[in-house]
Design a protein around this motif. Structure first.
Motif, PDB file in Angstrom:
ATOM      1  N   ASP A 126       0.919  -1.384   0.032  1.00  0.00           N
ATOM      2  CA  ASP A 126      -0.072   0.119   0.019  1.00  0.00           C
ATOM      3  C   ASP A 126       0.658   1.349  -0.101  1.00  0.00           C
ATOM      4  OD1 ASP A 126      -2.333   1.452   0.125  1.00  0.00           O
ATOM      5  OD2 ASP A 126      -2.263   1.431   2.207  1.00  0.00           O
ATOM      6  N   VAL A 127       1.663   1.329   1.054  1.00  0.00           N
ATOM      7  CA  VAL A 127       2.614   2.748   0.870  1.00  0.00           C
ATOM      8  C   VAL A 127       4.016   2.522   0.728  1.00  0.00           C
ATOM      9  CG1 VAL A 127       0.787   3.599   2.613  1.00  0.00           C
ATOM     10  CG2 VAL A 127       2.939   2.492   3.497  1.00  0.00           C
ATOM     11  N   GLY A 128       4.681   1.223   0.516  1.00  0.00           N
ATOM     12  CA  GLY A 128       6.058   1.168   0.431  1.00  0.00           C
ATOM     13  C   GLY A 128       6.821   0.888   1.415  1.00  0.00           C
ATOM     14  N   TYR A 129       8.040   0.974   1.478  1.00  0.00           N
ATOM     15  CA  TYR A 129       9.137   0.463   2.471  1.00  0.00           C
ATOM     16  C   TYR A 129       9.097   1.535   3.779  1.00  0.00           C
ATOM     17  CZ  TYR A 129      11.568  -2.717  -0.775  1.00  0.00           C
ATOM     18  OH  TYR A 129      11.855  -3.732  -1.478  1.00  0.00           O
ATOM     19  N   ALA A 130       8.394   2.686   3.527  1.00  0.00           N
ATOM     20  CA  ALA A 130       8.139   3.378   4.634  1.00  0.00           C
ATOM     21  C   ALA A 130       7.652   2.829   6.054  1.00  0.00           C
ATOM     22  CB  ALA A 130       7.355   4.741   4.477  1.00  0.00           C
ATOM     23  N   VAL A 131       6.914   1.832   5.872  1.00  0.00           N
ATOM     24  CA  VAL A 131       6.318   0.971   6.791  1.00  0.00           C
ATOM     25  C   VAL A 131       7.300   0.593   7.861  1.00  0.00           C
ATOM     26  CG1 VAL A 131       5.006  -0.959   7.610  1.00  0.00           C
ATOM     27  CG2 VAL A 131       4.405   0.322   5.603  1.00  0.00           C
ATOM     28  N   MET A 132       8.513   0.302   7.420  1.00  0.00           N
ATOM     29  CA  MET A 132       9.585  -0.382   8.070  1.00  0.00           C
ATOM     30  C   MET A 132      10.280   0.621   9.147  1.00  0.00           C
ATOM     31  SD  MET A 132      12.953  -1.110   5.764  1.00  0.00           S
ATOM     32  CE  MET A 132      13.373   0.171   4.781  1.00  0.00           C
ATOM     33  N   ALA A 133      10.081   2.055   8.880  1.00  0.00           N
ATOM     34  CA  ALA A 133      10.714   2.924   9.548  1.00  0.00           C
ATOM     35  C   ALA A 133      10.054   3.270  10.836  1.00  0.00           C
ATOM     36  CB  ALA A 133      10.707   4.323   8.910  1.00  0.00           C
ATOM     37  N   GLY A 134       8.765   3.086  10.933  1.00  0.00           N
ATOM     38  CA  GLY A 134       7.789   3.134  12.436  1.00  0.00           C
ATOM     39  C   GLY A 134       7.796   1.782  12.924  1.00  0.00           C
ATOM     40  N   ILE A 135       7.638   0.866  12.277  1.00  0.00           N
ATOM     41  CA  ILE A 135       7.323  -0.531  13.164  1.00  0.00           C
ATOM     42  C   ILE A 135       8.350  -1.309  13.132  1.00  0.00           C
ATOM     43  CG2 ILE A 135       5.794  -2.398  12.737  1.00  0.00           C
ATOM     44  CD1 ILE A 135       3.865  -1.041  11.067  1.00  0.00           C
ATOM     45  N   SER A 136       8.994  -1.569  12.110  1.00  0.00           N
ATOM     46  CA  SER A 136      10.099  -2.588  12.383  1.00  0.00           C
ATOM     47  C   SER A 136      11.204  -2.067  13.273  1.00  0.00           C
ATOM     48  CB  SER A 136      11.073  -2.821  11.095  1.00  0.00           C
ATOM     49  OG  SER A 136       9.960  -3.771  10.273  1.00  0.00           O
ATOM     50  N   PHE A 137      11.599  -0.480  13.202  1.00  0.00           N
ATOM     51  CA  PHE A 137      12.748  -0.258  13.997  1.00  0.00           C
ATOM     52  C   PHE A 137      12.242  -0.066  15.433  1.00  0.00           C
ATOM     53  CE2 PHE A 137      14.798   3.519  15.762  1.00  0.00           C
ATOM     54  CZ  PHE A 137      16.390   2.904  15.734  1.00  0.00           C
TER      55      PHE A 137
ATOM     56  N   PHE B  84      19.459 -14.968  27.638  1.00  0.00           N
ATOM     57  CA  PHE B  84      19.839 -15.607  26.422  1.00  0.00           C
ATOM     58  C   PHE B  84      18.753 -15.542  25.426  1.00  0.00           C
ATOM     59  CE2 PHE B  84      19.879 -19.553  23.678  1.00  0.00           C
ATOM     60  CZ  PHE B  84      21.187 -19.187  23.191  1.00  0.00           C
ATOM     61  N   HIS B  85      17.508 -16.079  25.851  1.00  0.00           N
ATOM     62  CA  HIS B  85      16.450 -16.085  24.861  1.00  0.00           C
ATOM     63  C   HIS B  85      15.867 -14.800  24.132  1.00  0.00           C
ATOM     64  CE1 HIS B  85      12.900 -14.569  27.318  1.00  0.00           C
ATOM     65  NE2 HIS B  85      12.167 -14.699  26.112  1.00  0.00           N
ATOM     66  N   LEU B  86      16.270 -13.627  24.847  1.00  0.00           N
ATOM     67  CA  LEU B  86      15.772 -12.652  24.267  1.00  0.00           C
ATOM     68  C   LEU B  86      17.050 -12.073  23.437  1.00  0.00           C
ATOM     69  CD1 LEU B  86      14.405 -10.238  27.063  1.00  0.00           C
ATOM     70  CD2 LEU B  86      13.427 -10.698  24.946  1.00  0.00           C
ATOM     71  N   ALA B  87      18.348 -12.402  23.580  1.00  0.00           N
ATOM     72  CA  ALA B  87      19.209 -12.059  22.804  1.00  0.00           C
ATOM     73  C   ALA B  87      19.140 -12.661  21.526  1.00  0.00           C
ATOM     74  CB  ALA B  87      20.650 -12.254  23.691  1.00  0.00           C
ATOM     75  N   ALA B  88      19.238 -13.976  21.687  1.00  0.00           N
ATOM     76  CA  ALA B  88      19.101 -14.933  20.527  1.00  0.00           C
ATOM     77  C   ALA B  88      17.883 -14.503  19.585  1.00  0.00           C
ATOM     78  CB  ALA B  88      19.304 -16.415  20.974  1.00  0.00           C
ATOM     79  N   ALA B  89      16.690 -14.364  20.213  1.00  0.00           N
ATOM     80  CA  ALA B  89      15.548 -14.113  19.486  1.00  0.00           C
ATOM     81  C   ALA B  89      15.582 -12.567  18.820  1.00  0.00           C
ATOM     82  CB  ALA B  89      14.340 -14.075  20.444  1.00  0.00           C
ATOM     83  N   GLY B  90      16.197 -11.712  19.202  1.00  0.00           N
ATOM     84  CA  GLY B  90      16.560 -10.531  18.988  1.00  0.00           C
ATOM     85  C   GLY B  90      17.389 -10.641  17.518  1.00  0.00           C
ATOM     86  N   VAL B  91      18.398 -11.288  17.656  1.00  0.00           N
ATOM     87  CA  VAL B  91      19.153 -11.593  16.298  1.00  0.00           C
ATOM     88  C   VAL B  91      18.271 -12.085  15.205  1.00  0.00           C
ATOM     89  CG1 VAL B  91      21.247 -12.975  15.163  1.00  0.00           C
ATOM     90  CG2 VAL B  91      21.352 -11.732  17.498  1.00  0.00           C
ATOM     91  N   LEU B  92      17.516 -13.500  15.714  1.00  0.00           N
ATOM     92  CA  LEU B  92      16.849 -13.939  14.632  1.00  0.00           C
ATOM     93  C   LEU B  92      15.622 -13.025  14.005  1.00  0.00           C
ATOM     94  CD1 LEU B  92      16.532 -17.364  16.396  1.00  0.00           C
ATOM     95  CD2 LEU B  92      17.780 -17.079  14.124  1.00  0.00           C
ATOM     96  N   LEU B  93      15.202 -12.510  14.934  1.00  0.00           N
ATOM     97  CA  LEU B  93      13.966 -11.496  14.560  1.00  0.00           C
ATOM     98  C   LEU B  93      14.550 -10.427  13.607  1.00  0.00           C
ATOM     99  CD1 LEU B  93      11.674 -11.579  17.629  1.00  0.00           C
ATOM    100  CD2 LEU B  93      11.090 -12.557  15.577  1.00  0.00           C
ATOM    101  N   GLY B  94      15.789  -9.766  14.015  1.00  0.00           N
ATOM    102  CA  GLY B  94      16.173  -8.673  13.147  1.00  0.00           C
ATOM    103  C   GLY B  94      16.512  -8.980  11.735  1.00  0.00           C
TER     104      GLY B  94
END
Length: 476
Positions: A70-81, A265-275
Motif C-alpha cells: 500500500d505505502v512502500g518501505y516507509a512502513v519499516m521505519a515506524g514499525i520494524s525499527f 539468552f532467549h531475548l538476545a538470540a531471538a533479537g538476532v533471529l527477528l532482526g
C-alpha cells in the motif's frame, strides 16, 4: 470461488498436527504452574523459538506485507525499527524483571505500587489489548485460508478459532511453547524459501527494488506516499517500542524461564533471529508488490496482497510451503495471546476478588476464560472493525500509553508513590486511546499524548504526594 482440495487438505493436516501437540501438552500439564509458566522450566532454545514464533504474526506476514504493497518501505521505519529497538532494550531490564519472580505484568505493577487493587485495573487494559490482538490474528488467518482454499471466510474463521482455542485450553504454556517451536522453525525456513523463489523469478533483490521504485518512486522513499510524516514515524516507533516492554505474554515468558541467564539468552538470540527476519519480510513485501504488478493484479483490500500472490502467481508447490509458513506465524502468536488472556483473568482478576482459592480452581478459571475470549474474538473477527495494521496500531497505543513510563520508571525508582503510578497509567491510557479515537487531531501522534500525559502525571503527583516510604522499604 471453487474449493482447492490440495490446499484444503494441506491446511487440514496442519491443524491436526497442532491439535495433536496440544493433546500431548495436556498430559504434561498437572497443575496451574505448568499451565501458566511451564513449571518455570522453559529452556533457552525452546524459549527462543517460542518467542520468535510469538513475535511474528498475521500483522507481519499478512498485514505488514499488505502495508508495504500500500505505502512502500516507509512502513519499516515506524514499525520494524520500533520493535527491534524494544527487544534490544528489554534485554537490559530482563534480569530485573526475572529477579522479582512474578508471573504477570499486573503482579509486577502490584509489587511496584504496593496496591493489590492495581492488579484488576491493569488486567482490564491488558485484556483489551489481548482481545484486539486475537481479532486481527483470526482475520489474517481466515483471509489467507479463505483465499487459498475457496472455503467462505465466515466458516473458516470459526474453524481456525476452534482449533487454536482447543489446543491452548488443553496444555496452556506447555502446548503453546512446543507448537511454537514447530511453527517458528517452519515459518522462518519457509519465508526464506519464498523470498529466494521470488528473487530468482524477478531477477534478484536489486531488480526487485528497482522495479518497486519504478512503480512509484515513493515506494522506496523514507516517508512513503505522504502517508507518514517525520513526527508520525517517531510516534509509531515509540508505540511499537512500548509494546515489547508492556506485553503480558512477554512478561509471562520471561518468568517461565529457568533462571535469569536463560531469560537473557532467549531475548538476545531471538533479537538476532527477528532482526534478520524483519529484513526478509520487508524484501518479501516489495517482491509481492512487484509480482502482482507484473501480473496485472490490483487490490482494494491490501490485506489480501500476500494471499492473492500465493493463489494467482506462485506455483502450487511453492504456495503450499508459504501457506504452512504463514499459518505457523499466525497461530503461534494467537495461542500466546489467548493463553495470556486466560492467565490474566484467573490470576489478576479472579484471584484478586476470590482471595485464597485452590490452584485447581484457578486452573479451571484459566481454561474457561481462554474459551470465552477465544469465542468472543472469533465472533468479532467475522466482521472486523478495521484492517490488521490499524488494529495493531490501536493496541500499540493502548499498551504503550498505559504502561511504558509508569511501570519501568517505577521498576528502578521504587520511591514513587503507588497511587501516582496507577493514576499515571489510567490518565496515559485515557489520553492515548481517546486521542486515537478522535483521529489524532493537530497532527499529534496519540502515543505522544498518552506517554506525555503519563510523564506529567508522575511528575506532578510526585511533587504533590512526595515519596512513598513503604514502597522504598519494599524495594530493599
Amino acid at each position: 470461488m471453487a474449493v482447492n482440495p490440495f490446499y484444503l487438505g494441506t491446511f487440514a493436516l496442519y491443524l491436526l498436527v497442532v491439535l495433536a501437540i496440544g493433546a500431548w501438552g495436556y498430559t504434561r500439564t498437572s497443575d496451574v504452574d505448568d499451565f501458566w509458566v511451564y513449571g518455570r522450566d522453559l529452556g533457552p532454545w525452546l524459549a527462543t523459538w517460542s518467542y520468535v514464533a510469538n513475535f511474528v504474526s498475521a500483522v507481519a506476514v499478512v498485514g505488514f506485507i499488505g502495508s508495504i504493497y500500500d505505502v512502500g518501505y516507509a512502513v519499516m521505519a515506524g514499525i520494524s525499527f520500533g520493535l527491534m529497538l524494544g527487544i534490544s532494550t528489554l534485554y537490559f531490564v530482563v534480569g530485573r524483571v526475572r529477579e522479582l519472580n512474578h508471573v504477570t505484568l499486573p503482579d509486577l505493577i502490584a509489587d511496584l505500587t504496593g496496591r493489590q487493587w492495581s492488579r484488576p485495573v491493569s488486567a482490564v487494559i491488558l485484556l483489551g489489548n489481548a482481545w484486539l490482538y486475537l481479532i486481527m490474528q483470526l482475520v489474517g488467518a481466515s483471509l489467507l485460508v479463505t483465499t487459498i482454499t475457496g472455503v467462505p471466510y465466515e466458516y473458516m474463521v470459526w474453524v481456525i478459532g476452534f482449533v487454536f482455542i482447543a489446543y491452548t485450553v488443553m496444555g496452556g504454556l506447555v502446548s503453546v511453547a512446543w507448537t511454537d517451536l514447530l511453527q517458528g522453525t517452519l515459518m522462518y525456513a519457509m519465508c526464506i524459501v519464498a523470498l529466494a523463489f521470488l528473487a530468482f523469478d524477478l531477477g534478484g533483490i536489486t531488480s526487485i527494488n528497482t522495479q518497486f521504485a519504478a512503480m512509484d518512486a515513493a515506494n522506496t522513499a523514507p516517508l512513503g506516499r505522504g502517508v507518514y510524516t517525520v513526527i508520525g514515524i517517531l510516534g509509531s516507533i515509540v508505540a511499537f517500542f512500548g509494546t515489547v516492554f508492556t506485553s503480558q505474554s512477554n512478561i509471562i515468558r520471561i518468568n517461565a524461564t529457568r533462571d535469569i541467564r536463560t531469560a537473557k539468552f532467549h531475548l538476545a538470540a531471538a533479537g538476532v533471529l527477528l532482526g534478520i527476519f524483519e529484513v526478509i519480510l520487508v524484501l518479501l513485501g516489495g517482491a509481492t508488490s512487484v509480482a502482482l504488478e507484473n501480473a496485472g493484479i490490483t487490490l482494494q483490500n491490501v490485506d489480501k496482497a500476500f494471499p492473492v500472490l500465493i493463489t494467482q502467481y506462485l506455483p502450487t508447490e511453492v504456495g503450499v510451503v508459504i501457506i504452512l509458513a504463514t499459518m505457523s506465524a499466525i497461530l503461534s502468536t494467537t495461542d500466546t495471546r489467548l493463553h495470556a488472556a486466560g492467565v490474566t483473568t484467573a490470576r489478576d482478576i479472579y484471584g484478586y476478588f476470590a482471595g485464597d482459592v485452590a490452584d485447581e480452581k484457578k486452573l479451571r478459571v484459566s481454561r474457561y476464560a481462554t474459551v470465552f475470549f477465544g469465542v468472543a474474538a472469533t465472533a468479532i473477527a467475522v466482521n472486523p472493525p478495521g484492517t490488521i495494521i490499524s488494529l495493531y496500531e490501536f493496541r500499540a497505543i493502548l499498551l504503550t500509553s498505559a504502561f511504558l513510563i509508569p511501570v519501568y520508571l517505577g521498576l528502578y525508582w521504587r520511591g514513587l508513590d503507588g497511587r501516582v503510578i496507577i493514576a499515571s497509567m489510567v490518565l496515559g491510557t485515557s489520553l492515548g486511546v481517546g486521542w486515537r479515537l478522535l483521529g489524532g487531531p493537530l497532527g499529534v501522534p496519540p502515543t505522544f499524548l498518552g506517554v506525555g500525559g503519563a510523564v506529567l502525571t508522575l511528575a506532578a503527583g510526585h511533587l504533590l504526594v512526595g515519596t512513598d516510604t513503604a514502597s522504598a522499604t519494599r524495594a530493599e
